[in-house]
Design a protein around this motif. Sequence first.
Motif, PDB file in Angstrom:
ATOM      1  N   PHE A   1       1.346   8.139   1.964  1.00 36.59           N
ATOM      2  CA  PHE A   1       0.078   7.667   1.427  1.00 36.59           C
ATOM      3  C   PHE A   1      -0.106   6.161   1.628  1.00 36.59           C
ATOM      4  CE2 PHE A   1       0.765  11.450  -1.381  1.00 36.59           C
ATOM      5  CZ  PHE A   1      -0.302  12.176  -0.892  1.00 36.59           C
ATOM      6  N   ALA A   2       0.994   5.410   1.678  1.00 36.09           N
ATOM      7  CA  ALA A   2       0.887   3.957   1.780  1.00 36.09           C
ATOM      8  C   ALA A   2       0.428   3.520   3.167  1.00 36.09           C
ATOM      9  CB  ALA A   2       2.231   3.309   1.442  1.00 36.09           C
ATOM     10  N   ALA A   3       0.985   4.121   4.198  1.00 36.24           N
ATOM     11  CA  ALA A   3       0.699   3.680   5.565  1.00 36.24           C
ATOM     12  C   ALA A   3      -0.787   3.738   5.912  1.00 36.24           C
ATOM     13  CB  ALA A   3       1.528   4.499   6.558  1.00 36.24           C
ATOM     14  N   PRO A   4      -1.502   4.861   5.646  1.00 41.50           N
ATOM     15  CA  PRO A   4      -2.926   4.888   6.012  1.00 41.50           C
ATOM     16  C   PRO A   4      -3.749   3.837   5.283  1.00 41.50           C
ATOM     17  CG  PRO A   4      -2.113   7.106   5.585  1.00 41.50           C
ATOM     18  CD  PRO A   4      -1.052   6.169   5.138  1.00 41.50           C
ATOM     19  N   THR A   5      -3.391   3.545   4.026  1.00 42.28           N
ATOM     20  CA  THR A   5      -4.156   2.549   3.280  1.00 42.28           C
ATOM     21  C   THR A   5      -4.021   1.172   3.909  1.00 42.28           C
ATOM     22  OG1 THR A   5      -3.773   3.822   1.264  1.00 42.28           O
ATOM     23  CG2 THR A   5      -4.564   1.574   0.996  1.00 42.28           C
ATOM     24  N   TYR A   6      -2.804   0.808   4.261  1.00 38.79           N
ATOM     25  CA  TYR A   6      -2.609  -0.490   4.907  1.00 38.79           C
ATOM     26  C   TYR A   6      -3.248  -0.528   6.291  1.00 38.79           C
ATOM     27  CZ  TYR A   6       0.505  -2.077   1.211  1.00 38.79           C
ATOM     28  OH  TYR A   6       1.008  -2.491   0.005  1.00 38.79           O
ATOM     29  N   LEU A   7      -3.193   0.583   7.010  1.00 34.66           N
ATOM     30  CA  LEU A   7      -3.859   0.639   8.317  1.00 34.66           C
ATOM     31  C   LEU A   7      -5.376   0.511   8.164  1.00 34.66           C
ATOM     32  CD1 LEU A   7      -1.814   3.449  10.132  1.00 34.66           C
ATOM     33  CD2 LEU A   7      -1.800   0.997  10.628  1.00 34.66           C
ATOM     34  N   PHE A   8      -5.922   1.112   7.102  1.00 35.55           N
ATOM     35  CA  PHE A   8      -7.359   1.002   6.843  1.00 35.55           C
ATOM     36  C   PHE A   8      -7.733  -0.457   6.554  1.00 35.55           C
ATOM     37  CE2 PHE A   8     -10.838   1.088   3.642  1.00 35.55           C
ATOM     38  CZ  PHE A   8     -11.844   1.569   4.462  1.00 35.55           C
ATOM     39  N   MET A   9      -6.915  -1.126   5.749  1.00 38.25           N
ATOM     40  CA  MET A   9      -7.165  -2.552   5.491  1.00 38.25           C
ATOM     41  C   MET A   9      -7.136  -3.346   6.796  1.00 38.25           C
ATOM     42  SD  MET A   9      -4.875  -3.349   2.111  1.00 38.25           S
ATOM     43  CE  MET A   9      -4.795  -2.208   0.744  1.00 38.25           C
TER      44      MET A   9
ATOM     45  N   PHE B   1      -6.650  10.670   2.108  1.00 39.25           N
ATOM     46  CA  PHE B   1      -5.597  10.314   1.160  1.00 39.25           C
ATOM     47  C   PHE B   1      -6.144   9.618  -0.088  1.00 39.25           C
ATOM     48  CE2 PHE B   1      -2.192  10.204   4.693  1.00 39.25           C
ATOM     49  CZ  PHE B   1      -2.030  11.583   4.561  1.00 39.25           C
ATOM     50  N   ALA B   2      -7.422   9.213  -0.067  1.00 37.99           N
ATOM     51  CA  ALA B   2      -8.009   8.645  -1.283  1.00 37.99           C
ATOM     52  C   ALA B   2      -8.011   9.664  -2.405  1.00 37.99           C
ATOM     53  CB  ALA B   2      -9.431   8.174  -1.007  1.00 37.99           C
TER      54      ALA B   2
END
Length: 674
Positions: free
Chosen positions: A172-180, A343-344
């Motif tokens: 879950f962490a990786a996609p959020t940082y990639l989105f940022m 993943f949100a």
Amino acid sequence: MGVGDVSKRILLGRKLRSSQLGETLLPKRIALPVFASDALSSVAYAPDEILIMLSLAGASAYTYSWQVGVAVAVVMAVVIASYRQTVQAYPSGGGDYEVARTNLGEKAGTTVASALLIDYVLTVAVSISAGAQYAAAALPVLSGHEGAVAAGLVAFVAALNLRGVRESRAIFAAPTYLFMLAMGAMVVVGAVRWWSGNLPRAASADITIVPHEGLEGPLTTLALVFLLARAFSSGCVALTGVEAVSTGVPAFRRPKARNAGTTLLLLGLIAVTMMLSVIILAREIGVRIVDPSDRDRLFLDGAPVPEDYDLDTLISQIAESVFSGFPPGFYFTVTVTAVILLFAANTAFNGFPVLGSILARDGYAPRAFGSRGDRLAYSNGIVALAALAIVLIWAFDAEVTRLIQLYIVGVFVSFTLSQLGMVRHWTRALAEERDAAERHRMMRARVLNAVGLTMTSLVLVVVVVTKFLAGAWITILAITFFYVVMQAIRTHYDRVSAELAADEEDKVLPTRVHAMVLVSKLHKPTLRALAFAKATRPNALEGVYVATDGRATSALMAEWDERDIDLPLKVLHSPYRELIRPIVEYATEIRRANPRGVVAVYIPEYVVGRWWEQLLHNQTALRLKGRLLFQPGIMVISVPYQLQSSEAARERAYDDDTRVRPGDLRRGDVRDRR
């Protein structure tokens, strides 16, 4: 290990001991993407909803988009500042529910819980549906199948959460940082190209949007205010997910409250920056976007747009313009946006089960919601959330704009009652506090929460007024339904608790115990049941046989006498070949004759080792127990007899418990298993 156990192990992973619960706690760098993904991902659809509402008056109304965005940003800043006080005062994880219940009473707490449950379900439905739309934008083959795609994605996210946060947190962490990263790159590149004067126009910039009926021509002041209020209420979906951090405080590492407060601050800064940047870029490149159901208002070169014309989502259009000449940038942005929307939903999958467990503890939800599964996750809550979200997605065909109308009513109901509860909390605390520095801190916190109360209550009024007929009434009905159900569950548990309360009468022994052993034939299970019943030394003991065939009855009675069994055999004749009714009636008749006595019914049962064998045995016993359990004064005792196949099942279970697995030594899970 059976087939079911193997499937469960593959799907969920190895079981975790209760003592390993501390290993699942999250540091800030992981907690931010896990709990803030919902609020951050709202950047992918909140600006869309603002422009869609403004488009009702035509593209000329887009000039107000940045003012609406600033208003939403101000509300978000106030709400986040208020929630930083909440996590400090209530770090136990109850969030809005605990605040309202403690300070405003049980009814207010139940109302907030109902609103939050609806909000979590809608969070999953909206986020996954938006993700499915972005997936369709990147892969046209999925166009028209968004509902099925979204339902499958909900099941996928639920499966990840059933494995527990410890394993899935990196996922879950990786996609959020990639989105940022993608959004940051898009904003920076867009700003540079805008400053240098070579920022391309959007592909939809030449489209003309015909105003909605009644909004043609210059708007009156009242009409403009109502339009801006609708756009503002739609844009406030950007605030969803903020409350999940306060509910998820127990999942943070120590100091929990401080780490949760820091996560909230970072969430607000990043979300506001992204949202305003997207709105400004959309205005500069001339994006045109309307509700998918309003395509008949779109014209290109004086003619209606073709049926196959795809009006992509806002970020898709911005990325296409900003990264023109560099397709990898466009596909990277669209892909990670779809993934972060997927993943949100994890924010809700963290909040809903925790809230469900708290409600179960307080008696407002089934007790099963308070039990942790094999992976230390609240599995029943996860499954319930996934099921409700899938139903909602199918009902609304994964259309985000239709779902949005249901969305933020519940959010702001919980916001408002929570802020009111916090104001009362600080007022009570100030009445007892004497330290000057601490009183000053409390008064400052009360002012923050009072401002938050004022703002969220005003937004709630705006949301209800502007969205009631558009679908908000459905959410209000749903909140009412959940409220009534939770009150009914609490009433039931209270009534059962009162019935089960021990008193002096429970110490009185029955005057007589009449025991009966059910006999189908004289074999080992029956003889074991007879021996066990005799060992309990009841006042009366007999075998009971239901006669449906004269020849079989005669043979059984002859064998009974031949074996010289020193117990009477009661034969119940059943002319209609019923097996259960004669036994129930006979036991009830004995109980009626001696109301202060007890009838003990011993039922021999086979213990088998394979699932299909269970279908071949014990069916009559199960139905009989189901009938007898409702009869007062009748006790049902199962006497098991293990068939040979049960030994194999026992050995499989033993091997599974004692086998040393790879990694057990490293995890400290090797112990004496003899």
